[in-house]
Design a protein around this motif. Structure first.
Motif, PDB file in Angstrom:
ATOM      1  N   VAL A  77       0.846  -1.197   0.000  1.00 52.20           N
ATOM      2  CA  VAL A  77       0.000   0.000   0.000  1.00 52.20           C
ATOM      3  C   VAL A  77       0.880   1.244   0.000  1.00 52.20           C
ATOM      4  O   VAL A  77       0.611   2.206  -0.735  1.00 52.20           O
ATOM      5  N   ALA A  78       1.939   1.208   0.810  1.00 53.32           N
ATOM      6  CA  ALA A  78       2.844   2.362   0.899  1.00 53.32           C
ATOM      7  C   ALA A  78       3.463   2.649  -0.460  1.00 53.32           C
ATOM      8  O   ALA A  78       3.523   3.804  -0.896  1.00 53.32           O
ATOM      9  N   GLU A  82       2.979   6.034  -2.642  1.00 48.45           N
ATOM     10  CA  GLU A  82       4.140   6.840  -3.035  1.00 48.45           C
ATOM     11  C   GLU A  82       4.168   7.044  -4.547  1.00 48.45           C
ATOM     12  O   GLU A  82       4.517   8.107  -5.043  1.00 48.45           O
ATOM     13  N   LYS A  83       3.732   5.995  -5.254  1.00 46.94           N
ATOM     14  CA  LYS A  83       3.718   6.070  -6.708  1.00 46.94           C
ATOM     15  C   LYS A  83       2.657   7.059  -7.182  1.00 46.94           C
ATOM     16  O   LYS A  83       2.896   7.870  -8.080  1.00 46.94           O
ATOM     17  N   PRO A  86       3.466  11.300  -5.070  1.00 46.10           N
ATOM     18  CA  PRO A  86       4.884  11.369  -4.682  1.00 46.10           C
ATOM     19  C   PRO A  86       5.071  12.344  -3.520  1.00 46.10           C
ATOM     20  O   PRO A  86       4.478  13.419  -3.494  1.00 46.10           O
ATOM     21  N   GLY A  87       5.864  11.932  -2.558  1.00 47.61           N
ATOM     22  CA  GLY A  87       6.151  12.792  -1.421  1.00 47.61           C
ATOM     23  C   GLY A  87       5.069  12.802  -0.354  1.00 47.61           C
ATOM     24  O   GLY A  87       5.111  13.601   0.561  1.00 47.61           O
ATOM     25  N   SER A  88       4.073  11.903  -0.471  1.00 51.65           N
ATOM     26  CA  SER A  88       2.995  11.919   0.510  1.00 51.65           C
ATOM     27  C   SER A  88       3.350  11.111   1.757  1.00 51.65           C
ATOM     28  O   SER A  88       2.685  11.224   2.777  1.00 51.65           O
ATOM     29  N   LEU A  89       4.376  10.277   1.666  1.00 49.06           N
ATOM     30  CA  LEU A  89       4.738   9.470   2.832  1.00 49.06           C
ATOM     31  C   LEU A  89       5.695  10.253   3.733  1.00 49.06           C
ATOM     32  O   LEU A  89       6.597  10.943   3.256  1.00 49.06           O
ATOM     33  N   ASP A  90       5.475  10.146   5.021  1.00 54.43           N
ATOM     34  CA  ASP A  90       6.318  10.836   5.979  1.00 54.43           C
ATOM     35  C   ASP A  90       7.642  10.091   6.136  1.00 54.43           C
ATOM     36  O   ASP A  90       8.707  10.675   6.209  1.00 54.43           O
ATOM     37  N   THR A  91       7.548   8.775   6.202  1.00 51.61           N
ATOM     38  CA  THR A  91       8.745   7.944   6.279  1.00 51.61           C
ATOM     39  C   THR A  91       8.525   6.688   5.448  1.00 51.61           C
ATOM     40  O   THR A  91       7.411   6.181   5.370  1.00 51.61           O
TER      41      THR A  91
END
Lengths: 233, 163
Positions: A77-78, A82-83, A86-91
């Motif tokens: 899911v992560a 991210e795909k 883009p840039g939406s994940l904190d870590t």
């Protein structure tokens, strides 16, 4: 005669087990035939029991693999998030849950709900979290898919002095009350919510009770709030 | 044949008006039917057939206008305290309040850390009888109601008070 009969039954059951039912059906003596059929049923039952005995072991090995599979799923899911955003994940570090940033959360929520691979059609819980008086706040969303029977937890950190996050009330209707409760307890404002008011505390209550730096107000409409009866303890 | 039948002429009964009023009031204290928490379950049990509150003249009323006694059965939150006060103000005199259980008496388990639980309903309305317990058994509630009846009976509403 009985030993002959036994031999005949044993032979025909053996053949029937291999798929040749005629071996039993062709027995002329009715009594022998029914005895052979009974023996066949018994043999079948024993075979089934033997299989059933083996299955728990098989399930067990499956259960051992399961946590691994779930972790992989969260990572899947992560990666998809991210795909798509883009840039939406904190870590990037996915440890059973996904740590996201707040900016694109509304779009990401719609994506998670509608993407046929995930179909998270059920928002099971929204809760707040306070890391400490000088730390961030956090909102946690527990999602579940009725179709795929999989679940994921999304965590989004927000600044405690500017605690705003996009509302997902329009994505999952249940989010209405969940978000109002989180607002009531943590003062986290869900931007875009249709009725962002307190749900449990009185409307004119001061402060956010579940924040670590919360202090109870002294008076409420002329009524003393903290304990007042001295000498009771 | 009863003991009293056919033995008297037309008659009068002489009683103190105060006592007569007290008797009438104390034997029919209708209570206001509302519950706030688990104590309300015990109150319902008390009103049901096994303990049968009606045998001491208590009938649950759904409106504060018709009630004489308010049984505060349960935890009173700050939000509810304003409503409790309003309901009390809507009752007609003479009116009485029973604080049932430790929450209504003192805040109960929310005494120290319950940030919006009222620390005793006596902070907003005058309480006549306190019933301890968490929640009190029906017997305890009945005991409290009998105490309230004694209190009502002892009142002298007509007598001029001498300061």
């Amino acid at each position: 005669m009985s030993s002959d009969q036994d031999k005949l039954i044993a032979e025909s059951v053996e053949k029937a087990l291999q798929g040749d039912m005629d071996a039993i059906n062709n027995i002329e003596d009715r009594v022998t035939r029914s005895k052979a059929k009974a023996a066949l049923v018994k043999a079948n039952r024993e075979a089934k029991a033997a299989v059933a005995e083996e299955t728990p072991r098989a399930e067990k090995s499956k259960a051992e693999e399961a946590p691994q599979a779930e972790q992989t799923f969260a990572a899947q899911v992560a990666v998809a998030l991210e795909k798509k955003f883009p840039g939406s994940l904190d870590t990037e570090d996915v440890n059973g849950h996904i740590q996201m940033k707040g900016e694109q959360w509304y779009e990401a929520a719609q994506y998670l709900r509608d993407n046929p691979d995930f179909l998270f059609d059920s928002l099971q819980c929204v809760t707040g979290y306070d890391y400490g008086t000088s730390e961030d706040l956090e909102v946690r969303y527990n999602l579940h898919s009725m179709t795929h029977h999989h679940a994921i937890e999304i965590r989004i950190k927000i600044d405690r002095n500017d605690s705003k996050i996009p509302s997902v009330e329009q994505v999952w209707r249940i989010g209405d009350w969940f978000e109002r409760e989180t607002y009531d307890m943590y003062g986290i404002e869900f931007v875009g919510h249709s009725n962002m008011t307190r749900i449990l505390c009185p409307e004119d209550w001061a402060g956010w009770p579940l924040r670590k730096d919360y202090e109870t107000q002294e008076m409420y409409h002329g009524i003393v709030v903290p304990k007042v009866k001295d000498g009771w303890e | 044949m009863g003991v009293l039948e056919n033995r008297f002429q037309d008659n009068v009964v002489v009683a103190s008006m105060d006592k007569l009023l007290g008797w009438a009031r104390s034997t029919s204290p209708w209570f206001f039917q509302f519950g706030l928490a688990c104590c309300a379950i015990e109150m319902m049990a008390t009103a049901a057939s096994r303990y049968d509150l009606m045998r001491i003249g208590m009938i649950p009323r759904s409106s504060p206008r018709q009630a004489d006694v308010m049984i505060v059965a349960g935890t009173v939150t700050m939000k509810m305290s304003l409503r409790v006060k309003k309901l009390y103000e809507q009752m007609a005199d003479p009116k009485y309040v029973i604080a049932m259980g430790s929450c209504a008496t003192s805040g109960g388990p929310y005494w120290q850390y319950g940030y919006h639980v009222l620390k005793g309903v006596d902070l907003v309305v005058p309480v006549d009888v306190y019933i301890p317990g968490c929640p009190p058994r029906p017997e305890a509630l009945i005991e409290g109601l009998l105490k309230l009846q004694e209190k009502i009976q002892a009142e002298r509403p007509l007598t001029k008070k001498i300061a």
